[in-house]
Design a protein around this motif. Structure first.
Motif, PDB file in Angstrom:
ATOM      1  N   UNK A 147       0.825  -1.203   0.000  1.00 19.95           N
ATOM      2  CA  UNK A 147       0.000   0.000   0.000  1.00 19.95           C
ATOM      3  C   UNK A 147       0.863   1.259   0.000  1.00 19.95           C
ATOM      4  N   UNK A 148       1.942   1.241   0.790  1.00 23.40           N
ATOM      5  CA  UNK A 148       2.820   2.413   0.816  1.00 23.40           C
ATOM      6  C   UNK A 148       3.443   2.662  -0.553  1.00 23.40           C
ATOM      7  N   UNK A 149       3.725   1.586  -1.282  1.00 25.35           N
ATOM      8  CA  UNK A 149       4.278   1.749  -2.617  1.00 25.35           C
ATOM      9  C   UNK A 149       3.241   2.192  -3.633  1.00 25.35           C
ATOM     10  N   UNK A 150       2.010   1.652  -3.512  1.00 21.64           N
ATOM     11  CA  UNK A 150       0.964   1.967  -4.484  1.00 21.64           C
ATOM     12  C   UNK A 150       0.364   3.352  -4.256  1.00 21.64           C
ATOM     13  N   UNK A 151       0.185   3.722  -2.983  1.00 23.17           N
ATOM     14  CA  UNK A 151      -0.435   5.005  -2.645  1.00 23.17           C
ATOM     15  C   UNK A 151       0.393   5.691  -1.552  1.00 23.17           C
ATOM     16  N   UNK A 152       1.572   6.166  -1.891  1.00 23.77           N
ATOM     17  CA  UNK A 152       2.426   6.766  -0.851  1.00 23.77           C
ATOM     18  C   UNK A 152       1.786   7.969  -0.171  1.00 23.77           C
ATOM     19  N   UNK A 153       1.045   8.771  -0.931  1.00 23.38           N
ATOM     20  CA  UNK A 153       0.395   9.940  -0.339  1.00 23.38           C
ATOM     21  C   UNK A 153      -0.667   9.560   0.667  1.00 23.38           C
TER      22      UNK A 153
END
Length: 371
Positions: A147-153
């Motif tokens: 998730x951090x990689x796909x949606x860092x914001x």
């Protein structure tokens, strides 16, 4: 193929083991809504629930839970609440739909979250819809890292809000399997208020649904456990979720939060904590259920397809029921599929909900579980 009909609470241990074995043998049937414990819960709090058991060479190989109403009108067990429906069967088993309906005493069988694999029901499917799921181990590093990689914001913003919540209201802590029934009542009150604010039907105004959730909260079995999760800030509950879990699937079902904390996005925070803890406990998939919601688009790793429709056999009652029900479903699906229609409809429902809430407040109404 022999077919026998049973009440869910009358299934013996041998049949329940065979049902569980069919769930284990196919990942499509691992969802807790397909477990005999869910069918038994519905049966205990709403009449008309049955199970058709399919036998080959005297061995039970398939299980269809359903509800039978007047004139042979049938529906998937828990229709309107269940986010997964199917005839649960061992690999390679097939059936004749007309023969099945006759054995069940049905002229029509309505479904709205049918597992796509159910080929014998395929000709009766009137629409296929996306049902997002979260693979809790989508890569070598696990879901939180994915998730951090796909949606860092999104991940950064959520963590920032969690730190702010901790500063403003007390240390944030999460209990995945909360056993305090008072927290279940709090969830119901929050959810009822949300339904009223948004103009939706308040499910917790129906005693049988309250009774079903209370019942499932007490179930602690390998293939079905009612899981209540709570997010706290200090000693104060901020958000809660209740849903069933099987050995490998956690179903997202009822989520609600204290509106006072809405600016912290507690619902999203709750789902992220649930996904992380469920993955640690060996759950492979969190099923978010059919429906278009922004948070589902953020959280999902992929989508399943579920069908809705009516399996029927030639009968005037079945034809009349289909003519009555299909336009209602068609109108709803049209509105949900088009943002230009969905957004005005949602605003209208919220306006109606605010008027209802105002009247209820002035009348001194109370939610479920209130004294």
């Amino acid at each position: 193929m022999d077919i026998t009909i049973h009440r869910p609470d009358e299934l013996g241990e041998e049949l329940r083991r065979a049902w569980h074995r069919a769930m284990d043998e196919s990942p499509e049937y691992a969802n807790p809504f397909l477990a005999p414990e869910f069918a038994a819960g519905v049966s205990a709090h709403r009449g008309g629930a049955h199970v058709a058991v399919l036998h080959e060479y005297r061995q039970p190989v398939g299980f269809l839970p359903y509800e039978r109403g007047l004139f042979g009108i049938g529906r998937a067990v828990g229709l309107g609440l269940s986010d997964c429906q199917a005839l649960v069967h061992r690999p390679g088993v097939t059936w004749d739909t007309h023969e099945l309906l006759r054995a069940c005493g049905l002229v029509s069988f309505e479904f709205d979250h049918l597992v796509e694999e159910q080929k014998p029901f395929g000709r009766y499917v009137t629409g296929l819809f996306a049902s997002p799921v979260v693979d809790l181990k989508p890569g070598d590093s696990g879901y939180p890292e994915w998730l951090r990689g796909a949606y860092p914001g999104l991940a950064k913003t959520t963590l920032k809000k969690e730190r702010r919540l901790g500063r403003d209201a007390g240390e944030v802590r999460f209990v995945f399997d909360e056993r305090d029934p008072r927290m279940l009542r709090q969830l119901m009150r929050w959810k009822s208020a949300q339904y009223r604010r948004t103009g939706r039907m308040d499910r917790f105004s129906r005693p049988w649904i309250v009774g079903l959730v209370d019942h499932l909260f007490q179930v602690r079995e390998e293939h079905f456990t009612g899981v209540l999760s709570v997010l706290y800030a200090g000693d104060r509950p901020v958000a809660a979720h209740f849903g069933p879990r099987s050995r490998t699937v956690l179903a997202a079902w009822f989520t609600a939060y204290d509106p006072e904390f809405h600016r912290y996005s507690p619902g999203l925070m709750m789902h992220l904590r649930m996904a992380e803890e469920a993955g640690r406990l060996g759950v492979g998939v969190m099923d978010l259920g059919r429906g278009d919601k922004e948070y589902k688009d953020w959280l999902k790793t992929r989508e399943l397809r579920v069908g809705e429709g009516f399996a029927t056999r030639p009968h005037p009652v079945a034809a009349a029921h289909r003519v009555w029900r299909r336009p209602v479903r068609g109108l709803r699906n049209t509105v949900l599929a088009h943002p230009r229609l969905r957004e005005p409809a949602d605003r209208f429902l919220r306006t109606v909900g605010s008027l209802r809430t105002s009247r209820r407040s002035s009348a001194g109404g109370a939610g479920p579980g209130a004294a």
